[in-house]
Design a protein around this motif. Structure first.
Motif, PDB file in Angstrom:
ATOM      1  N   MET A   1       0.830  -1.191   0.000  1.00 25.26           N
ATOM      2  CA  MET A   1       0.000   0.000   0.000  1.00 25.26           C
ATOM      3  C   MET A   1       0.874   1.254   0.000  1.00 25.26           C
ATOM      4  SD  MET A   1      -3.237  -1.003  -0.025  1.00 25.26           S
ATOM      5  CE  MET A   1      -2.634  -2.128  -1.279  1.00 25.26           C
ATOM      6  N   PHE A   2       0.403   2.268  -0.700  1.00 29.29           N
ATOM      7  CA  PHE A   2       1.186   3.493  -0.852  1.00 29.29           C
ATOM      8  C   PHE A   2       0.302   4.705  -0.539  1.00 29.29           C
ATOM      9  CE2 PHE A   2       2.627   0.217  -3.771  1.00 29.29           C
ATOM     10  CZ  PHE A   2       3.975   0.117  -3.443  1.00 29.29           C
ATOM     11  N   PRO A   3       0.015   4.960   0.740  1.00 29.80           N
ATOM     12  CA  PRO A   3      -0.875   6.076   1.091  1.00 29.80           C
ATOM     13  C   PRO A   3      -0.353   7.437   0.669  1.00 29.80           C
ATOM     14  CG  PRO A   3       0.201   5.175   3.048  1.00 29.80           C
ATOM     15  CD  PRO A   3       0.479   4.229   1.930  1.00 29.80           C
ATOM     16  N   LEU A   4       0.975   7.584   0.605  1.00 32.90           N
ATOM     17  CA  LEU A   4       1.588   8.838   0.167  1.00 32.90           C
ATOM     18  C   LEU A   4       2.417   8.589  -1.085  1.00 32.90           C
ATOM     19  CD1 LEU A   4       2.832  10.269   3.592  1.00 32.90           C
ATOM     20  CD2 LEU A   4       0.679  10.777   2.397  1.00 32.90           C
ATOM     21  N   LEU A   5       2.526   9.623  -1.921  1.00 31.84           N
ATOM     22  CA  LEU A   5       3.302   9.472  -3.151  1.00 31.84           C
ATOM     23  C   LEU A   5       4.757   9.133  -2.856  1.00 31.84           C
ATOM     24  CD1 LEU A   5       1.983  12.385  -5.418  1.00 31.84           C
ATOM     25  CD2 LEU A   5       1.434   9.951  -5.557  1.00 31.84           C
ATOM     26  N   GLU A   6       5.296   9.656  -1.764  1.00 27.57           N
ATOM     27  CA  GLU A   6       6.683   9.380  -1.441  1.00 27.57           C
ATOM     28  C   GLU A   6       6.906   7.916  -1.071  1.00 27.57           C
ATOM     29  OE1 GLU A   6       7.865  11.819   1.787  1.00 27.57           O
ATOM     30  OE2 GLU A   6       6.457  10.934   3.239  1.00 27.57           O
ATOM     31  N   LEU A   8       5.790   5.605  -2.955  1.00 29.08           N
ATOM     32  CA  LEU A   8       6.068   5.015  -4.264  1.00 29.08           C
ATOM     33  C   LEU A   8       7.508   5.244  -4.680  1.00 29.08           C
ATOM     34  CD1 LEU A   8       2.820   6.073  -6.166  1.00 29.08           C
ATOM     35  CD2 LEU A   8       3.579   3.727  -5.829  1.00 29.08           C
ATOM     36  N   ALA A   9       7.982   6.457  -4.457  1.00 32.86           N
ATOM     37  CA  ALA A   9       9.361   6.817  -4.808  1.00 32.86           C
ATOM     38  C   ALA A   9       9.784   7.964  -3.897  1.00 32.86           C
ATOM     39  CB  ALA A   9       9.457   7.237  -6.271  1.00 32.86           C
ATOM     40  N   PRO A  10      11.004   7.912  -3.348  1.00 31.28           N
ATOM     41  CA  PRO A  10      11.432   8.936  -2.384  1.00 31.28           C
ATOM     42  C   PRO A  10      11.518  10.337  -2.965  1.00 31.28           C
ATOM     43  CG  PRO A  10      13.267   7.509  -3.016  1.00 31.28           C
ATOM     44  CD  PRO A  10      12.026   6.875  -3.563  1.00 31.28           C
ATOM     45  N   TRP A  11      11.610  10.448  -4.298  1.00 29.72           N
ATOM     46  CA  TRP A  11      11.713  11.772  -4.908  1.00 29.72           C
ATOM     47  C   TRP A  11      10.354  12.430  -5.153  1.00 29.72           C
ATOM     48  CZ3 TRP A  11       9.200  11.386  -9.546  1.00 29.72           C
ATOM     49  CH2 TRP A  11       9.149  10.127 -10.132  1.00 29.72           C
ATOM     50  N   LEU A  12       9.270  11.693  -4.879  1.00 31.14           N
ATOM     51  CA  LEU A  12       7.930  12.264  -5.036  1.00 31.14           C
ATOM     52  C   LEU A  12       7.527  13.031  -3.770  1.00 31.14           C
ATOM     53  CD1 LEU A  12       6.060   9.286  -6.753  1.00 31.14           C
ATOM     54  CD2 LEU A  12       6.729  11.458  -7.797  1.00 31.14           C
ATOM     55  N   PRO A  13       6.620  13.997  -3.904  1.00 25.70           N
ATOM     56  CA  PRO A  13       6.206  14.788  -2.730  1.00 25.70           C
ATOM     57  C   PRO A  13       5.356  13.959  -1.775  1.00 25.70           C
ATOM     58  CG  PRO A  13       4.898  15.386  -4.649  1.00 25.70           C
ATOM     59  CD  PRO A  13       5.972  14.469  -5.147  1.00 25.70           C
ATOM     60  N   ARG A 130      -9.221   4.953 -10.336  1.00 23.56           N
ATOM     61  CA  ARG A 130      -9.096   3.607  -9.772  1.00 23.56           C
ATOM     62  C   ARG A 130      -7.637   3.217  -9.543  1.00 23.56           C
ATOM     63  NH1 ARG A 130     -13.227   2.703  -6.758  1.00 23.56           N
ATOM     64  NH2 ARG A 130     -15.079   1.812  -7.757  1.00 23.56           N
ATOM     65  N   ILE A 131      -6.710   3.891 -10.206  1.00 23.12           N
ATOM     66  CA  ILE A 131      -5.300   3.642  -9.899  1.00 23.12           C
ATOM     67  C   ILE A 131      -5.016   4.062  -8.464  1.00 23.12           C
ATOM     68  CG2 ILE A 131      -2.916   4.236 -10.487  1.00 23.12           C
ATOM     69  CD1 ILE A 131      -3.832   4.677 -13.365  1.00 23.12           C
ATOM     70  N   GLY A 132      -5.604   5.181  -8.052  1.00 21.57           N
ATOM     71  CA  GLY A 132      -5.467   5.615  -6.670  1.00 21.57           C
ATOM     72  C   GLY A 132      -6.039   4.607  -5.700  1.00 21.57           C
ATOM     73  N   CYS A 133      -7.175   4.005  -6.060  1.00 19.73           N
ATOM     74  CA  CYS A 133      -7.772   2.965  -5.208  1.00 19.73           C
ATOM     75  C   CYS A 133      -6.862   1.741  -5.138  1.00 19.73           C
ATOM     76  CB  CYS A 133      -9.138   2.563  -5.758  1.00 19.73           C
ATOM     77  SG  CYS A 133     -10.360   3.886  -5.770  1.00 19.73           S
ATOM     78  N   LEU A 134      -6.287   1.360  -6.273  1.00 22.80           N
ATOM     79  CA  LEU A 134      -5.403   0.199  -6.327  1.00 22.80           C
ATOM     80  C   LEU A 134      -4.208   0.371  -5.397  1.00 22.80           C
ATOM     81  CD1 LEU A 134      -4.424  -2.481  -7.669  1.00 22.80           C
ATOM     82  CD2 LEU A 134      -3.347  -1.047  -9.417  1.00 22.80           C
ATOM     83  N   LEU A 135      -3.703   1.583  -5.303  1.00 24.63           N
ATOM     84  CA  LEU A 135      -2.496   1.842  -4.517  1.00 24.63           C
ATOM     85  C   LEU A 135      -2.775   2.045  -3.035  1.00 24.63           C
ATOM     86  CD1 LEU A 135      -0.671   4.311  -6.955  1.00 24.63           C
ATOM     87  CD2 LEU A 135      -0.191   1.882  -6.600  1.00 24.63           C
TER      88      LEU A 135
END
Length: 270
Positions: A1-6, A8-13, A130-135
């Motif tokens: 699960m990736f509740p925050l963009l960071e 997913l990747a440390p360089w994301l906000p 739905r991509i947001g839901c998937l994550l």
């Protein structure tokens, strides 16, 4: 699960993943809407109020659709809390968007059918959203096989799903459906001689049937007779949608031999 963009990747906000995807979905839908509006040469300035009505209706109904989850009202959130932080429902959002557009039409006295403008935009928005839901949300029920999404204990506890068990990627199924639907709408149906406004009816009917089926692997709580709340809603709405499609087919709305006019001219629809 990736509740925050960071996550997913440390360089994301450090932004909320689901909310960010929803915003991207709205921007993409807006671009598609403007392209279709220009192609159909719809230049009525009142159209902006229809878009506003759709957004407001979707925002309100998406929360209200999950409000009365318990027969005992004391177990439900207050109306203010529900609108502020309650669970959101995609089906309720669609109903709210439809209602918002029709209320806006009444207020500004817009006489034309507008479903053809909204159909491809809605399909694309749902695919991205739905991509947001998937994550960020519970994937689905156990697959019974060795494939599917496997959550670690922390992620499983966060979304209320079993850990270490392959789960149906139900949101992947939905993303695929909406991508295919967008392609069908964008590259084929919007060029066909279909009665004004009815490509949206075709899309909503197809999604309703698909959603009823995918609910069996979504993992939502069973409400009655082995069906989830969305399925109970769809059990009522699907026959109505199919009845409308049959009625339209008998009128010849899907078999007209002449090209459908680009400009919306049906002044009889609300």
């Amino acid at each position: 699960m990736f509740p925050l963009l960071e996550d997913l990747a440390p360089w994301l906000p450090p932004w909320d993943t689901h909310s960010t995807l929803v915003m991207i979905a709205l921007v993409a839908a807006g671009i598609v809407f403007l392209v279709e509006k220009r192609r159909r040469r719809v230049d009525d300035p009142r159209i902006v109020y229809l878009v506003l009505g759709a957004l407001v209706g979707a925002a309100i109904f998406s929360r209200l659709g999950t409000w009365a989850q318990h027969l005992d009202p004391s177990q439900n959130l207050s109306l203010v809390d529900q609108l502020a932080r309650g669970n959101a429902s995609m089906l309720s959002a669609l109903v709210g968007a439809w209602a918002g557009v029709h209320v806006a039409k009444r207020i500004v006295r817009y006489p034309h059918r507008s479903g053809d403008l909204f159909a491809p935009a809605v399909a694309l928005a749902l695919a991205i959203g739905r991509i947001g839901c998937l994550l960020t949300e519970k994937p689905g029920t156990p697959t019974g096989g060795d494939w599917g999404i496997v959550l670690d204990p922390a992620a499983a506890a966060r979304v209320g799903a079993p850990a270490g068990v392959p789960l149906h990627p139900s949101f992947v199924y939905e993303i695929a459906f909406h991508v295919v639907a967008f392609c069908v709408l964008w590259f084929w149906l919007r060029h066909r001689p279909i009665a004004a406004g009815e490509t949206l009816t075709l899309f909503i009917a197809a999604y309703a049937i698909f959603r009823f089926g995918v609910e069996f692997v979504r993992g939502n709580d069973v409400a009655w007779a082995g069906l989830t709340r969305p399925q109970l809603f769809l059990a009522v709405s699907i026959p109505l949608l199919l009845a409308r499609l049959v009625w339209m087919a008998r009128r010849g709305d899907f078999t007209s031999g002449s090209p459908r006019p680009e400009r919306l001219t049906d002044a009889t629809a609300a």
